[in-house]
Motif scaffolding. Sequence first.
Motif, short mmCIF file in Angstrom:
data_model
loop_
_atom_site.label_atom_id
_atom_site.label_comp_id
_atom_site.label_asym_id
_atom_site.label_seq_id
_atom_site.Cartn_x
_atom_site.Cartn_y
_atom_site.Cartn_z
N THR A 181 -12.45 -1.80 -3.92
CA THR A 181 -11.52 -1.17 -2.98
C THR A 181 -10.17 -2.28 -2.66
O THR A 181 -9.24 -1.79 -2.53
N ARG A 182 -10.97 -3.39 -1.68
CA ARG A 182 -9.91 -3.97 -1.29
C ARG A 182 -8.42 -5.16 -2.60
O ARG A 182 -7.76 -5.32 -2.35
N GLU A 183 -10.20 -5.41 -3.23
CA GLU A 183 -9.15 -5.95 -4.57
C GLU A 183 -8.58 -5.11 -5.82
O GLU A 183 -7.46 -5.11 -6.07
N THR A 184 -9.28 -3.76 -5.72
CA THR A 184 -8.00 -3.21 -6.03
C THR A 184 -6.53 -2.17 -5.47
O THR A 184 -5.55 -2.37 -5.87
N LEU A 185 -6.74 -2.47 -3.88
CA LEU A 185 -5.59 -2.08 -3.67
C LEU A 185 -4.51 -3.10 -3.42
O LEU A 185 -3.25 -2.67 -3.17
N ARG A 186 -5.24 -4.44 -3.61
CA ARG A 186 -4.49 -5.77 -2.90
C ARG A 186 -3.21 -5.43 -4.21
O ARG A 186 -2.33 -5.81 -5.03
N ALA A 187 -3.76 -4.94 -5.94
CA ALA A 187 -3.25 -4.93 -7.17
C ALA A 187 -2.22 -3.75 -7.29
O ALA A 187 -1.42 -4.13 -7.89
N MET A 188 -2.72 -3.10 -6.78
CA MET A 188 -1.72 -2.29 -6.33
C MET A 188 -0.54 -2.12 -6.22
O MET A 188 0.12 -1.62 -6.52
N ALA A 189 -1.25 -2.50 -5.22
CA ALA A 189 1.02 -3.16 -4.15
C ALA A 189 1.27 -4.08 -4.87
O ALA A 189 2.43 -4.47 -5.06
N HIS A 190 0.96 -4.80 -5.97
CA HIS A 190 1.60 -5.93 -6.73
C HIS A 190 2.34 -5.08 -7.37
O HIS A 190 3.33 -5.70 -7.71
N ARG A 191 1.84 -4.30 -8.48
CA ARG A 191 2.12 -3.05 -9.09
C ARG A 191 3.31 -2.65 -8.64
O ARG A 191 4.27 -2.03 -9.29
N CYS A 192 3.34 -2.15 -7.16
CA CYS A 192 4.51 -1.86 -6.54
C CYS A 192 5.43 -2.80 -5.72
O CYS A 192 5.77 -2.40 -5.31
N GLY A 193 5.26 -3.53 -5.98
CA GLY A 193 6.42 -4.94 -5.72
C GLY A 193 5.96 -5.65 -4.50
O GLY A 193 6.66 -6.03 -3.63
N ALA A 194 5.00 -5.43 -3.88
CA ALA A 194 4.57 -5.81 -2.27
C ALA A 194 3.85 -6.65 -2.44
O ALA A 194 2.47 -6.91 -2.89
N GLU A 195 3.36 -7.79 -1.15
CA GLU A 195 2.69 -8.65 -1.31
C GLU A 195 1.43 -8.30 0.47
O GLU A 195 2.04 -8.69 1.59
N PRO A 196 0.75 -6.99 0.43
CA PRO A 196 0.43 -7.37 1.97
C PRO A 196 -0.06 -8.22 2.43
O PRO A 196 -1.32 -9.06 2.06
N ASP A 197 -0.52 -8.60 3.66
CA ASP A 197 -1.37 -9.63 4.36
C ASP A 197 -2.32 -9.14 4.66
O ASP A 197 -3.17 -7.67 4.48
N HIS A 198 -3.15 -10.06 5.76
CA HIS A 198 -4.46 -9.25 4.95
C HIS A 198 -4.86 -7.98 6.79
O HIS A 198 -5.69 -7.09 6.22
N GLU A 199 -4.40 -8.13 7.79
CA GLU A 199 -4.37 -7.62 8.53
C GLU A 199 -3.49 -5.54 8.00
O GLU A 199 -4.25 -5.09 7.65
N ARG A 200 -2.47 -5.91 6.78
CA ARG A 200 -1.98 -4.88 6.76
C ARG A 200 -3.25 -4.15 5.25
O ARG A 200 -3.59 -3.01 5.23
N LEU A 201 -3.80 -5.21 4.67
CA LEU A 201 -4.69 -4.85 3.84
C LEU A 201 -5.96 -3.83 4.74
O LEU A 201 -6.91 -3.40 3.99
N ASP A 202 -6.67 -4.69 5.29
CA ASP A 202 -7.88 -4.15 6.16
C ASP A 202 -7.56 -2.98 6.37
O ASP A 202 -8.46 -2.63 6.59
N ARG A 203 -6.37 -1.88 7.34
CA ARG A 203 -5.52 -0.67 7.54
C ARG A 203 -5.45 -0.15 6.17
O ARG A 203 -6.56 1.13 6.24
N ALA A 204 -5.19 -0.32 4.87
CA ALA A 204 -5.56 -0.22 4.15
C ALA A 204 -6.66 0.49 3.40
O ALA A 204 -6.89 1.70 2.76
N VAL A 205 -7.79 -0.84 3.46
CA VAL A 205 -8.83 -0.48 2.94
C VAL A 205 -9.13 0.43 3.49
O VAL A 205 -9.89 1.57 3.20
N ALA A 206 -9.58 0.26 4.94
CA ALA A 206 -10.31 1.56 6.05
C ALA A 206 -9.68 3.11 5.77
O ALA A 206 -10.02 4.27 6.07
N THR A 207 -8.47 3.16 6.14
CA THR A 207 -7.59 4.66 5.50
C THR A 207 -7.77 5.12 3.99
O THR A 207 -8.49 6.37 4.05
N HIS A 208 -7.92 3.76 2.85
CA HIS A 208 -7.97 4.87 1.70
C HIS A 208 -9.59 4.88 1.75
O HIS A 208 -9.91 5.90 1.22
N HIS A 209 -10.64 4.51 2.71
CA HIS A 209 -12.15 5.21 2.10
C HIS A 209 -12.42 6.68 3.65
O HIS A 209 -13.15 7.75 2.31
N ALA A 210 -11.20 6.51 4.13
CA ALA A 210 -11.59 7.97 5.03
C ALA A 210 -10.55 9.01 4.31
O ALA A 210 -11.83 10.19 4.59
#
Length: 234
Positions: free
Chosen positions: A58-87
Motif C-alpha cells: 500500500t505504501r509503495e502503491t500510494l507513492r506511485a499514485m502520487a507520482h502519477r498525479c505529479g506529486a512527491e509526498p514526504d514520509h509524514e504525508r505518506l504515513d497519513r495517506a496509508v493510514a487513511t487508505h487502510h481506514a
Amino acid sequence: MRAVIFDFFGTLTDPAAEALRPGTFAETAAALGVPAEAFRAAMVASFPERIVGALGGTRETLRAMAHRCGAEPDHERLDRAVATHHAGAERVRTPRGGALAVLDHLRARDFRLGLLSDCASELSEAWPETVYADRIDVPVFSWREGRRKPDPRLYAVAAERLGVPAEECWFVGDGGGREHDGARRAGMRPVLVTNAGYPGASGTRVDPDTYLPEHRIDELDELIRLLGTACDNG
C-alpha cells in the motif's frame, strides 16, 4: 462436495459498501495532497497492476499514485495517506448481513472454507485483523499470487491448499472477473450470488462474467439451503 470457496468483494462484503469507495479515494487523495479526481482516475487505471502486486504494498502503491498525479509526498504525508487508505478500505469491506453466520454454519457442518479474491494490497495486509480471517481456512489473494481470475492456477492453488480436489469444491461469487467461468473450467461447481436486493451492485463488477451458472441465489444465506439440498441428493 467438501469445500466452499468464496469471492470476497460483493459476496462476503456488503455490496452497498462499494458506493463508499469514491469517498474513501477522496480522503486518501486529500491526505496525499493530490486532486481527488486525478487520484481516482489513477487508481482506476492502475487496477490491473495493483491486483497482481506489480506496484508493491500500500505504501509503495500510494507513492506511485502520487507520482502519477505529479506529486512527491514526504514520509509524514505518506504515513497519513496509508493510514487513511487502510481506514477507508476497512469500511468498504464491511460484512454483508448474515455473511459471518453463513461461514460459521458451514464450518460447523465441516466444510473446508476458502477465499479467492482479486484484490490489491489493502485486503491482504489487513487480513489477519479482519473478522473473516478466523472463519476462512485458506485465503488466496491475487495480489500475493501475481495473477488474477479467471487464471486456472488460482483455482488450483485454492483447492490444493484446502486439501480438497477441485471437483469437490463449490465456488460462490457475484460474477466479477469472469470468476464463474474460471471455476467451471477448473472443475468446481459455481454459484452466482445475484445481489438482486442491491440496486446498482452489478455495475461495480470488473470484467463481468458472461457465463451464467446453473446455481443462482439472490442472497448469501440461501447458500445453506442450496448446499443442504445438494448434499441430501448426493
